[in-house]
Design a protein around this motif. Structure first.
Motif, PDB file in Angstrom:
ATOM      1  N   LEU A 107       2.278  11.489 -12.376  1.00 43.14           N
ATOM      2  CA  LEU A 107       2.280  12.937 -12.547  1.00 43.14           C
ATOM      3  C   LEU A 107       3.619  13.412 -13.115  1.00 43.14           C
ATOM      4  O   LEU A 107       3.664  14.230 -14.035  1.00 43.14           O
ATOM      5  N   ALA A 108       4.713  12.857 -12.589  1.00 39.93           N
ATOM      6  CA  ALA A 108       6.043  13.220 -13.094  1.00 39.93           C
ATOM      7  C   ALA A 108       6.190  12.825 -14.561  1.00 39.93           C
ATOM      8  O   ALA A 108       6.777  13.567 -15.358  1.00 39.93           O
ATOM      9  N   ILE A 109       5.641  11.687 -14.935  1.00 43.40           N
ATOM     10  CA  ILE A 109       5.708  11.225 -16.327  1.00 43.40           C
ATOM     11  C   ILE A 109       5.007  12.220 -17.244  1.00 43.40           C
ATOM     12  O   ILE A 109       5.530  12.598 -18.296  1.00 43.40           O
ATOM     13  N   VAL A 110       3.831  12.661 -16.846  1.00 42.11           N
ATOM     14  CA  VAL A 110       3.069  13.617 -17.654  1.00 42.11           C
ATOM     15  C   VAL A 110       3.823  14.937 -17.775  1.00 42.11           C
ATOM     16  O   VAL A 110       3.932  15.504 -18.869  1.00 42.11           O
ATOM     17  N   VAL A 111       4.385  15.419 -16.676  1.00 43.55           N
ATOM     18  CA  VAL A 111       5.114  16.689 -16.691  1.00 43.55           C
ATOM     19  C   VAL A 111       6.346  16.598 -17.591  1.00 43.55           C
ATOM     20  O   VAL A 111       6.586  17.484 -18.424  1.00 43.55           O
ATOM     21  N   VAL A 112       7.116  15.532 -17.452  1.00 44.28           N
ATOM     22  CA  VAL A 112       8.328  15.380 -18.267  1.00 44.28           C
ATOM     23  C   VAL A 112       7.966  15.209 -19.735  1.00 44.28           C
ATOM     24  O   VAL A 112       8.579  15.836 -20.612  1.00 44.28           O
ATOM     25  N   CYS A 113       6.963  14.403 -20.028  1.00 45.13           N
ATOM     26  CA  CYS A 113       6.547  14.190 -21.420  1.00 45.13           C
ATOM     27  C   CYS A 113       6.045  15.499 -22.035  1.00 45.13           C
ATOM     28  O   CYS A 113       6.386  15.828 -23.173  1.00 45.13           O
ATOM     29  N   PHE A 114       5.256  16.246 -21.293  1.00 42.06           N
ATOM     30  CA  PHE A 114       4.765  17.542 -21.763  1.00 42.06           C
ATOM     31  C   PHE A 114       5.932  18.489 -22.046  1.00 42.06           C
ATOM     32  O   PHE A 114       5.954  19.179 -23.068  1.00 42.06           O
ATOM     33  N   THR A 115       6.903  18.498 -21.150  1.00 39.25           N
ATOM     34  CA  THR A 115       8.080  19.354 -21.327  1.00 39.25           C
ATOM     35  C   THR A 115       8.854  18.981 -22.585  1.00 39.25           C
ATOM     36  O   THR A 115       9.283  19.853 -23.350  1.00 39.25           O
ATOM     37  N   VAL A 116       9.014  17.671 -22.822  1.00 36.96           N
ATOM     38  CA  VAL A 116       9.720  17.200 -24.021  1.00 36.96           C
ATOM     39  C   VAL A 116       8.995  17.661 -25.283  1.00 36.96           C
ATOM     40  O   VAL A 116       9.618  18.146 -26.233  1.00 36.96           O
TER      41      VAL A 116
ATOM     42  N   LEU B  79       0.832  -1.204   0.000  1.00 37.45           N
ATOM     43  CA  LEU B  79       0.000   0.000   0.000  1.00 37.45           C
ATOM     44  C   LEU B  79       0.871   1.261   0.000  1.00 37.45           C
ATOM     45  O   LEU B  79       0.640   2.181  -0.789  1.00 37.45           O
ATOM     46  N   VAL B  80       1.885   1.283   0.848  1.00 38.01           N
ATOM     47  CA  VAL B  80       2.779   2.450   0.917  1.00 38.01           C
ATOM     48  C   VAL B  80       3.553   2.600  -0.394  1.00 38.01           C
ATOM     49  O   VAL B  80       3.633   3.696  -0.966  1.00 38.01           O
ATOM     50  N   ILE B  81       4.123   1.506  -0.884  1.00 34.45           N
ATOM     51  CA  ILE B  81       4.889   1.559  -2.138  1.00 34.45           C
ATOM     52  C   ILE B  81       3.989   1.970  -3.297  1.00 34.45           C
ATOM     53  O   ILE B  81       4.346   2.818  -4.114  1.00 34.45           O
ATOM     54  N   GLY B  82       2.810   1.386  -3.366  1.00 35.78           N
ATOM     55  CA  GLY B  82       1.883   1.705  -4.453  1.00 35.78           C
ATOM     56  C   GLY B  82       1.453   3.147  -4.456  1.00 35.78           C
ATOM     57  O   GLY B  82       1.464   3.812  -5.497  1.00 35.78           O
ATOM     58  N   ARG B  83       1.074   3.647  -3.292  1.00 38.56           N
ATOM     59  CA  ARG B  83       0.627   5.047  -3.219  1.00 38.56           C
ATOM     60  C   ARG B  83       1.774   6.009  -3.485  1.00 38.56           C
ATOM     61  O   ARG B  83       1.569   7.083  -4.053  1.00 38.56           O
ATOM     62  N   THR B  84       2.970   5.644  -3.076  1.00 37.02           N
ATOM     63  CA  THR B  84       4.130   6.509  -3.316  1.00 37.02           C
ATOM     64  C   THR B  84       4.492   6.536  -4.795  1.00 37.02           C
ATOM     65  O   THR B  84       4.637   7.603  -5.393  1.00 37.02           O
ATOM     66  N   PHE B  85       4.631   5.361  -5.404  1.00 41.50           N
ATOM     67  CA  PHE B  85       5.055   5.296  -6.794  1.00 41.50           C
ATOM     68  C   PHE B  85       3.956   5.702  -7.771  1.00 41.50           C
ATOM     69  O   PHE B  85       4.248   6.026  -8.920  1.00 41.50           O
ATOM     70  N   ALA B  86       2.714   5.732  -7.335  1.00 39.21           N
ATOM     71  CA  ALA B  86       1.640   6.206  -8.205  1.00 39.21           C
ATOM     72  C   ALA B  86       1.843   7.675  -8.564  1.00 39.21           C
ATOM     73  O   ALA B  86       1.421   8.121  -9.631  1.00 39.21           O
ATOM     74  N   TRP B  87       2.530   8.414  -7.703  1.00 47.73           N
ATOM     75  CA  TRP B  87       2.811   9.822  -7.985  1.00 47.73           C
ATOM     76  C   TRP B  87       3.755   9.986  -9.166  1.00 47.73           C
ATOM     77  O   TRP B  87       3.841  11.073  -9.744  1.00 47.73           O
ATOM     78  N   LEU B  88       4.463   8.915  -9.540  1.00 44.51           N
ATOM     79  CA  LEU B  88       5.323   9.016 -10.714  1.00 44.51           C
ATOM     80  C   LEU B  88       4.519   9.289 -11.976  1.00 44.51           C
ATOM     81  O   LEU B  88       5.046   9.829 -12.940  1.00 44.51           O
TER      82      LEU B  88
ATOM     83  N   ASN C 274       8.121   5.633 -16.297  1.00 43.77           N
ATOM     84  CA  ASN C 274       6.990   4.768 -16.611  1.00 43.77           C
ATOM     85  C   ASN C 274       7.294   3.321 -16.217  1.00 43.77           C
ATOM     86  O   ASN C 274       6.479   2.651 -15.577  1.00 43.77           O
ATOM     87  N   GLY C 275       8.466   2.846 -16.586  1.00 45.52           N
ATOM     88  CA  GLY C 275       8.861   1.477 -16.239  1.00 45.52           C
ATOM     89  C   GLY C 275       8.964   1.276 -14.738  1.00 45.52           C
ATOM     90  O   GLY C 275       8.495   0.264 -14.200  1.00 45.52           O
ATOM     91  N   ALA C 276       9.550   2.253 -14.053  1.00 43.59           N
ATOM     92  CA  ALA C 276       9.684   2.155 -12.598  1.00 43.59           C
ATOM     93  C   ALA C 276       8.308   2.139 -11.933  1.00 43.59           C
ATOM     94  O   ALA C 276       8.058   1.343 -11.027  1.00 43.59           O
ATOM     95  N   MET C 277       7.425   3.006 -12.387  1.00 41.94           N
ATOM     96  CA  MET C 277       6.105   3.079 -11.776  1.00 41.94           C
ATOM     97  C   MET C 277       5.340   1.767 -11.945  1.00 41.94           C
ATOM     98  O   MET C 277       4.816   1.221 -10.980  1.00 41.94           O
ATOM     99  N   PHE C 278       5.279   1.257 -13.170  1.00 42.92           N
ATOM    100  CA  PHE C 278       4.461   0.071 -13.401  1.00 42.92           C
ATOM    101  C   PHE C 278       5.017  -1.185 -12.749  1.00 42.92           C
ATOM    102  O   PHE C 278       4.256  -2.057 -12.344  1.00 42.92           O
ATOM    103  N   THR C 279       6.320  -1.279 -12.619  1.00 43.83           N
ATOM    104  CA  THR C 279       6.866  -2.452 -11.924  1.00 43.83           C
ATOM    105  C   THR C 279       6.685  -2.322 -10.418  1.00 43.83           C
ATOM    106  O   THR C 279       6.427  -3.309  -9.738  1.00 43.83           O
ATOM    107  N   ALA C 280       6.802  -1.111  -9.883  1.00 40.17           N
ATOM    108  CA  ALA C 280       6.686  -0.921  -8.437  1.00 40.17           C
ATOM    109  C   ALA C 280       5.253  -1.044  -7.940  1.00 40.17           C
ATOM    110  O   ALA C 280       5.025  -1.483  -6.815  1.00 40.17           O
ATOM    111  N   VAL C 281       4.271  -0.671  -8.752  1.00 40.15           N
ATOM    112  CA  VAL C 281       2.882  -0.701  -8.282  1.00 40.15           C
ATOM    113  C   VAL C 281       2.158  -2.006  -8.609  1.00 40.15           C
ATOM    114  O   VAL C 281       0.973  -2.135  -8.320  1.00 40.15           O
TER     115      VAL C 281
END
Length: 192
Positions: free
Chosen positions: A27-36, A16-25, A58-65
């Motif tokens: 948002l980071a993915i969207v921000v970085v992709c938008f910036t690119v 639960l802790v790992i999932g909720r933490t890495f789910a925030w990635l 993206n890879g880190a998020m999906f494997t961690a959650v």
């Protein structure tokens, strides 16, 4: 049986802790992709490391959650048979599924990925792209984390099944209770 329930609770808390933490990635993915995209099309500039970054996040998020998704019962299954089944039937199906499919799958992933990950760590593998990000060896380590988190959550599912089949379903942790026919839902999903 309380000891088993405690183990399942601890495993679920970790996922639960790992999932909720890495789910925030996400948002980071969207921000970085938008910036690119903005850099490329508005300023005609491109940084390869940024392109690597959103793919790696993206890879880190999906494997961690993945364990978190299993905790929330978000993985694909044949619901046409499973959902209408009685709780004991679902417990038996889960118990067989964990030991026949899930744990062997995680063992195969671990066995085949460990040399791959160790080799990446041995020479601190980086992106194959010139100007790409360093630290690919860290991302590859998420494969091992994926196998471990899924296996642990599978053990929590097996414990839940054992508790239900042995008549101790009141000891099943709230985070992994079976949905009931009265419309109650899994509290880990945040449903009311």
């Amino acid at each position: 049986m309380r000891f088993l329930a405690g183990i399942a609770t601890a495993i679920c808390a970790v996922n639960l802790v790992i999932g909720r933490t890495f789910a925030w990635l996400s948002l980071a993915i969207v921000v970085v992709c938008f910036t690119v995209v903005v850099q490329r099309y508005l300023f005609s500039a491109s940084y390869l490391w940024m392109q690597d970054l959103y793919v790696w996040l993206n890879g880190a998020m999906f494997t961690a959650v993945a364990g978190f998704a299993l905790l929330r019962d978000d993985h694909v299954r044949v619901d046409i048979f499973y959902r209408p089944a009685r709780m004991r039937t679902r417990a038996l199906a889960d118990l067989v599924g964990v030991f026949l499919f899930l744990l062997p799958f995680t063992w195969v992933v671990y066995q085949y990925s460990m040399p791959f990950v160790l080799r990446a760590w041995s020479y601190h593998e980086a992106s194959a792209n010139v100007g790409g990000m360093p630290g690919l060896f860290i991302l590859k380590s998420f494969i091992i984390a994926f196998a471990a988190l899924i296996a642990l959550q599978g053990l929590a599912m097996a414990i839940r099944s054992i508790l239900v089949l042995s008549g101790h379903d009141r000891l099943v942790p709230e985070s992994i209770r079976y949905r009931t026919d009265q419309g109650l839902t899994n509290p880990a999903k945040g449903d009311a």
